[in-house]
Design a protein around this motif. Sequence first.
Motif, PDB file in Angstrom:
ATOM      1  N   LEU A 152      19.048  14.963  12.522  1.00 25.29           N
ATOM      2  CA  LEU A 152      19.458  16.367  12.451  1.00 25.29           C
ATOM      3  C   LEU A 152      18.436  17.279  11.778  1.00 25.29           C
ATOM      4  CD1 LEU A 152      23.268  16.039  11.644  1.00 25.29           C
ATOM      5  CD2 LEU A 152      22.173  16.494  13.840  1.00 25.29           C
ATOM      6  N   ASN A 153      17.685  16.747  10.795  1.00 26.32           N
ATOM      7  CA  ASN A 153      16.734  17.607  10.091  1.00 26.32           C
ATOM      8  C   ASN A 153      15.622  16.778   9.456  1.00 26.32           C
ATOM      9  OD1 ASN A 153      15.379  19.597   8.723  1.00 26.32           O
ATOM     10  ND2 ASN A 153      17.217  20.575   7.919  1.00 26.32           N
ATOM     11  N   VAL A 154      14.732  16.305  10.284  1.00 30.85           N
ATOM     12  CA  VAL A 154      13.638  15.467   9.797  1.00 30.85           C
ATOM     13  C   VAL A 154      12.728  16.226   8.824  1.00 30.85           C
ATOM     14  CG1 VAL A 154      12.054  15.893  11.722  1.00 30.85           C
ATOM     15  CG2 VAL A 154      11.965  13.702  10.484  1.00 30.85           C
ATOM     16  N   ASP A 155      12.573  17.524   9.026  1.00 28.06           N
ATOM     17  CA  ASP A 155      11.745  18.307   8.103  1.00 28.06           C
ATOM     18  C   ASP A 155      12.329  18.279   6.693  1.00 28.06           C
ATOM     19  OD1 ASP A 155       9.465  19.560   9.598  1.00 28.06           O
ATOM     20  OD2 ASP A 155      11.121  20.241  10.858  1.00 28.06           O
ATOM     21  N   LYS A 156      13.625  18.391   6.571  1.00 26.90           N
ATOM     22  CA  LYS A 156      14.267  18.349   5.257  1.00 26.90           C
ATOM     23  C   LYS A 156      14.036  16.991   4.590  1.00 26.90           C
ATOM     24  CE  LYS A 156      18.646  18.965   2.871  1.00 26.90           C
ATOM     25  NZ  LYS A 156      20.081  19.243   3.014  1.00 26.90           N
ATOM     26  N   VAL A 157      14.076  15.922   5.369  1.00 26.50           N
ATOM     27  CA  VAL A 157      13.814  14.586   4.826  1.00 26.50           C
ATOM     28  C   VAL A 157      12.431  14.551   4.189  1.00 26.50           C
ATOM     29  CG1 VAL A 157      13.427  12.166   5.427  1.00 26.50           C
ATOM     30  CG2 VAL A 157      15.398  13.387   6.359  1.00 26.50           C
ATOM     31  N   PHE A 158      11.447  15.073   4.879  1.00 26.95           N
ATOM     32  CA  PHE A 158      10.083  15.076   4.331  1.00 26.95           C
ATOM     33  C   PHE A 158       9.968  16.008   3.130  1.00 26.95           C
ATOM     34  CE2 PHE A 158       9.004  12.963   8.260  1.00 26.95           C
ATOM     35  CZ  PHE A 158       8.007  12.082   7.850  1.00 26.95           C
ATOM     36  N   LEU A 159      10.575  17.169   3.199  1.00 28.10           N
ATOM     37  CA  LEU A 159      10.502  18.113   2.078  1.00 28.10           C
ATOM     38  C   LEU A 159      11.163  17.591   0.808  1.00 28.10           C
ATOM     39  CD1 LEU A 159      11.164  21.443   3.988  1.00 28.10           C
ATOM     40  CD2 LEU A 159       9.050  20.798   2.817  1.00 28.10           C
ATOM     41  N   VAL A 160      12.285  16.913   0.956  1.00 34.40           N
ATOM     42  CA  VAL A 160      13.042  16.437  -0.207  1.00 34.40           C
ATOM     43  C   VAL A 160      12.530  15.091  -0.708  1.00 34.40           C
ATOM     44  CG1 VAL A 160      15.328  15.694  -0.993  1.00 34.40           C
ATOM     45  CG2 VAL A 160      15.103  17.738   0.418  1.00 34.40           C
ATOM     46  N   HIS A 161      12.225  14.177   0.187  1.00 34.21           N
ATOM     47  CA  HIS A 161      11.970  12.802  -0.218  1.00 34.21           C
ATOM     48  C   HIS A 161      10.519  12.351  -0.130  1.00 34.21           C
ATOM     49  CE1 HIS A 161      16.239  12.124  -0.516  1.00 34.21           C
ATOM     50  NE2 HIS A 161      16.398  12.613   0.705  1.00 34.21           N
ATOM     51  N   CYS A 162       9.680  13.092   0.521  1.00 38.32           N
ATOM     52  CA  CYS A 162       8.330  12.588   0.802  1.00 38.32           C
ATOM     53  C   CYS A 162       7.242  13.468   0.203  1.00 38.32           C
ATOM     54  CB  CYS A 162       8.140  12.442   2.301  1.00 38.32           C
ATOM     55  SG  CYS A 162       9.347  11.354   3.054  1.00 38.32           S
ATOM     56  N   ARG A 163       7.472  13.886  -1.001  1.00 35.07           N
ATOM     57  CA  ARG A 163       6.471  14.675  -1.705  1.00 35.07           C
ATOM     58  C   ARG A 163       5.870  13.822  -2.800  1.00 35.07           C
ATOM     59  NH1 ARG A 163       8.555  20.712  -2.321  1.00 35.07           N
ATOM     60  NH2 ARG A 163       6.965  21.228  -0.845  1.00 35.07           N
ATOM     61  N   GLU A 164       4.633  14.073  -3.092  1.00 36.84           N
ATOM     62  CA  GLU A 164       3.966  13.318  -4.158  1.00 36.84           C
ATOM     63  C   GLU A 164       4.393  13.780  -5.514  1.00 36.84           C
ATOM     64  OE1 GLU A 164      -0.124  12.264  -3.578  1.00 36.84           O
ATOM     65  OE2 GLU A 164       0.010  13.028  -1.541  1.00 36.84           O
ATOM     66  N   GLN A 169       0.804  -1.220   0.000  1.00 34.84           N
ATOM     67  CA  GLN A 169       0.000   0.000   0.000  1.00 34.84           C
ATOM     68  C   GLN A 169       0.840   1.274   0.000  1.00 34.84           C
ATOM     69  OE1 GLN A 169      -3.469   0.097  -0.224  1.00 34.84           O
ATOM     70  NE2 GLN A 169      -3.074  -2.037  -0.721  1.00 34.84           N
ATOM     71  N   ALA A 170       2.131   1.152   0.235  1.00 37.50           N
ATOM     72  CA  ALA A 170       2.998   2.324   0.363  1.00 37.50           C
ATOM     73  C   ALA A 170       3.380   2.915  -0.989  1.00 37.50           C
ATOM     74  CB  ALA A 170       4.261   1.948   1.125  1.00 37.50           C
ATOM     75  N   ASP A 171       3.505   4.239  -0.999  1.00 37.74           N
ATOM     76  CA  ASP A 171       4.003   4.945  -2.177  1.00 37.74           C
ATOM     77  C   ASP A 171       5.521   4.932  -2.222  1.00 37.74           C
ATOM     78  OD1 ASP A 171       1.415   5.955  -3.166  1.00 37.74           O
ATOM     79  OD2 ASP A 171       1.424   7.115  -1.301  1.00 37.74           O
ATOM     80  N   LYS A 172       6.146   4.929  -1.045  1.00 45.19           N
ATOM     81  CA  LYS A 172       7.605   4.941  -0.935  1.00 45.19           C
ATOM     82  C   LYS A 172       8.027   4.186   0.316  1.00 45.19           C
ATOM     83  CE  LYS A 172       8.320   9.406  -3.136  1.00 45.19           C
ATOM     84  NZ  LYS A 172       8.880  10.734  -3.030  1.00 45.19           N
ATOM     85  N   VAL A 173       9.288   3.762   0.277  1.00 48.24           N
ATOM     86  CA  VAL A 173       9.914   3.117   1.432  1.00 48.24           C
ATOM     87  C   VAL A 173      11.122   3.941   1.827  1.00 48.24           C
ATOM     88  CG1 VAL A 173      11.092   1.048   2.261  1.00 48.24           C
ATOM     89  CG2 VAL A 173       9.201   0.821   0.627  1.00 48.24           C
ATOM     90  N   LEU A 174      11.236   4.243   3.103  1.00 45.12           N
ATOM     91  CA  LEU A 174      12.432   4.902   3.625  1.00 45.12           C
ATOM     92  C   LEU A 174      13.222   3.886   4.443  1.00 45.12           C
ATOM     93  CD1 LEU A 174      11.152   8.323   5.074  1.00 45.12           C
ATOM     94  CD2 LEU A 174      12.232   7.903   2.867  1.00 45.12           C
ATOM     95  N   ILE A 175      14.465   3.690   4.078  1.00 41.98           N
ATOM     96  CA  ILE A 175      15.377   2.884   4.885  1.00 41.98           C
ATOM     97  C   ILE A 175      16.311   3.879   5.560  1.00 41.98           C
ATOM     98  CG2 ILE A 175      17.136   1.070   4.925  1.00 41.98           C
ATOM     99  CD1 ILE A 175      14.416   0.038   3.999  1.00 41.98           C
TER     100      ILE A 175
END
Length: 100
Positions: free
Chosen positions: A88-100, A55-61
């Motif tokens: 160190l920067n979880v927001d950056k992880v979401f902004l860069v890698h977790c966008r549709e 069901q996932a759109d992406k996998v983060l390892i």
Amino acid sequence: MKIVAVTACPTGIAHTYMAADALIKTAPKYNVHIKVETQGAMGVENQLTPHDIAQADKVLIVSDIEVEHAARFEAMHTIRLPIEDVLLNVDKVFLVHCRE
């Protein structure tokens, strides 16, 4: 967006769980539904099911070591990150890698 993640660190103690907690707390801010499996000193916890993965759109390892059962993600869009990036920067992880 639905994301599944695996967090693991060499000692499997603090950073594994700190990264999982950061991902879970930050995901709603970016309208992301997330389930995080931890692979730590206590073994595999909150194990991802085949249904979760399908069901996932992406996998983060999120790990600096090899994670257990990595082959289950072979057909998925998988992003590998050092655990430090999330800590160190979880927001950056979401902004860069977790966008549709």
